[in-house]
Structure formats: C-alpha cells, structure tokens
Design a protein around this motif. Sequence first.
Motif, mmCIF file in Angstrom:
data_model
loop_
_atom_site.group_PDB
_atom_site.id
_atom_site.type_symbol
_atom_site.label_atom_id
_atom_site.label_comp_id
_atom_site.label_asym_id
_atom_site.label_seq_id
_atom_site.Cartn_x
_atom_site.Cartn_y
_atom_site.Cartn_z
ATOM 1 N N GLY A 62 -13.997 1.501 -3.491
ATOM 2 C CA GLY A 62 -14.319 2.055 -2.429
ATOM 3 C C GLY A 62 -13.333 2.927 -1.480
ATOM 4 O O GLY A 62 -13.535 2.805 -0.330
ATOM 5 N N VAL A 63 -12.608 3.301 -2.364
ATOM 6 C CA VAL A 63 -11.137 4.224 -1.471
ATOM 7 C C VAL A 63 -11.025 5.489 -2.535
ATOM 8 O O VAL A 63 -11.667 5.672 -3.605
ATOM 9 C CB VAL A 63 -9.944 3.571 -1.343
ATOM 10 N N THR A 64 -10.172 6.333 -1.993
ATOM 11 C CA THR A 64 -9.939 7.552 -2.577
ATOM 12 C C THR A 64 -8.479 7.475 -2.935
ATOM 13 O O THR A 64 -7.623 7.022 -2.516
ATOM 14 C CB THR A 64 -10.110 8.802 -1.372
ATOM 15 N N ALA A 76 -4.422 3.953 -5.564
ATOM 16 C CA ALA A 76 -5.338 3.439 -4.875
ATOM 17 C C ALA A 76 -5.321 2.230 -4.206
ATOM 18 O O ALA A 76 -4.989 1.199 -4.985
ATOM 19 C CB ALA A 76 -6.908 3.500 -5.707
ATOM 20 N N VAL A 77 -5.373 2.077 -2.953
ATOM 21 C CA VAL A 77 -5.041 0.882 -2.132
ATOM 22 C C VAL A 77 -6.256 0.488 -1.265
ATOM 23 O O VAL A 77 -6.821 1.277 -0.730
ATOM 24 C CB VAL A 77 -3.818 1.230 -1.137
ATOM 25 N N ARG A 78 -6.430 -0.681 -1.548
ATOM 26 C CA ARG A 78 -7.386 -1.518 -0.310
ATOM 27 C C ARG A 78 -6.766 -2.587 0.334
ATOM 28 O O ARG A 78 -6.320 -3.182 -0.420
ATOM 29 C CB ARG A 78 -8.728 -1.831 -1.211
ATOM 30 N N ASP A 79 -6.886 -2.581 1.468
ATOM 31 C CA ASP A 79 -6.452 -3.754 2.357
ATOM 32 C C ASP A 79 -7.691 -4.700 2.533
ATOM 33 O O ASP A 79 -8.595 -4.620 3.083
ATOM 34 C CB ASP A 79 -5.749 -3.193 3.555
ATOM 35 N N PHE A 80 -7.007 -6.037 2.496
ATOM 36 C CA PHE A 80 -7.586 -7.238 2.720
ATOM 37 C C PHE A 80 -6.952 -8.028 3.881
ATOM 38 O O PHE A 80 -6.146 -8.714 3.567
ATOM 39 C CB PHE A 80 -8.146 -7.988 1.682
#
Length: 102
Positions: A62-64, A76-80
């Motif tokens: 769900g990121v760009t 592509a990076v997603r933070d939790f």
Amino acid sequence: MNYYANDEERVRLIAGLRDLAEFLDQNPQVPAPSHADLFVFSPKGSDAEMFAEIDVIAEQIGVTASADDPAGHYRAVRDFGPVQYRAVAIPNRARNKNEEAE
C-alpha cells in the motif's frame, strides 16, 4: 536463488517476531532498540526487472516506490510505528560501484 522466505520460513519469521515482542514486553530490564528494520531485496536482474519487482511489493503493502534513497536504491517502505518494512532494489550501477570499491 530465491530471495524471499518460503512458506515455512515465513511462518518461523512471524513466530520469531512475536516471540521477540513478547520477550521484550515481559522483560523490561532487557534493553530494546528504539527502532527495527526488516529488509527484502529484489532478485538480481536488470534495473527495470528489479524496479518492477519493487513496484509489485509497493502495491502489496500500500505504498509508492521511489528512488529517493541517498544511495540511489529503489525502495518501497512501510512503517509500523518504529518498525519499518523495506523492499529494496540496488541498481546495477550502484552494485558495480560497490564491487569496484572492494
């Protein structure tokens, strides 16, 4: 060469992350890092092939994806919270530059 966890490895990784979280929660005297990073790297290929793989992962999380990394990596990076999931492709020019330096 497979760069991603197979089903069994994935189950073990997720269980290990949960066990670590529980251990740190139950043992506040044990130092914990302020953040953690999990990396997956695209299989080697042409830059276009590797970037396309990262684009697929970006859509899945769900990121760009972008190449705004200081080293020129496509990611592509997603933070939790303080935990970061990072899918990375290292362009061939950067990989070749690093190999020449060694």
